[in-house]
Design a protein around this motif. Structure first.
Motif, short mmCIF file in Angstrom:
data_model
loop_
_atom_site.label_atom_id
_atom_site.label_comp_id
_atom_site.label_asym_id
_atom_site.label_seq_id
_atom_site.Cartn_x
_atom_site.Cartn_y
_atom_site.Cartn_z
N THR A 26 -7.63 7.52 9.18
CA THR A 26 -7.92 6.82 7.93
C THR A 26 -8.04 5.31 8.11
O THR A 26 -8.57 4.63 7.24
N ASP A 27 -7.54 4.79 9.22
CA ASP A 27 -7.61 3.36 9.46
C ASP A 27 -7.63 3.12 10.96
O ASP A 27 -6.88 3.77 11.71
N ALA A 85 -8.40 2.84 -1.11
CA ALA A 85 -9.21 2.13 -0.12
C ALA A 85 -10.22 3.11 0.48
O ALA A 85 -9.84 4.19 0.94
N TYR A 92 -11.04 8.44 -0.02
CA TYR A 92 -10.26 7.23 -0.26
C TYR A 92 -8.81 7.46 0.12
O TYR A 92 -8.28 8.56 -0.05
N GLY A 95 -4.01 4.77 -3.65
CA GLY A 95 -4.39 4.42 -5.01
C GLY A 95 -3.19 4.62 -5.92
O GLY A 95 -2.04 4.67 -5.46
#
Length: 148
Positions: A26-27, A85, A92, A95
């Motif tokens: 995810t990152d 994000a 995403y 949140g």
């Protein structure tokens, strides 16, 4: 390596936490990488956690060995959940979790919309690339997150 990549563990990771794991990254940046195991359900449902007992029996996933005291989530409903994000392909990270839980309780969000994880996977800069180079992970070329 980039966010949105899926990795599948190889036999080199047998007898470890990551045996037969599929990871969704995810990152990924100069500090390292973060992701979640997407193919291992947690033994309890969301409503079995005291603070979420009103939410209904929604599945949780074992996201990884890091910070298993917290919940993390990915979703594909930015129209309903603010503050996430973008990761890749309409997915995403995070949140407004209170909103997500409320929408799960109302059955507005389904398992095909959101996945909730207990813990996450993390790697320092260059560590994940080294594990891929040594053959511990196979890079997958299909999107598996909500199709498992």
């Amino acid at each position: 390596m980039k966010a949105g990549t899926f990795l599948k563990s190889t036999a080199l990771l047998d007898d470890t936490f990551f045996e037969q794991s599929v990871i969704f990254i995810t990152d990924h940046n100069e500090k390292g990488a973060m992701g979640f195991v997407v193919n291992r359900q947690f033994p309890r449902k969301l409503n079995e956690l005291v603070e979420f007992m009103h939410a209904g029996p929604f599945p949780l996933y074992e996201g990884g060995p890091v910070d298993q005291e917290h919940l993390y989530f990915v979703h594909r409903r930015p129209d309903l959940i603010e503050g996430g994000a973008p990761v890749a392909d309409g997915i995403y990270l995070g949140g407004n979790f209170s909103t997500a839980v409320q929408l799960i309780a109302q059955q507005t969000l389904q398992e095909t919309d959101v996945r909730i994880f207990v813990g996450y996977c993390g790697w320092d800069n260059g560590e994940l690339e080294a594990e891929v180079a040594e053959g511990s992970w196979e890079v997958l070329h299909e999107s598996l997150l909500f199709n498992m």
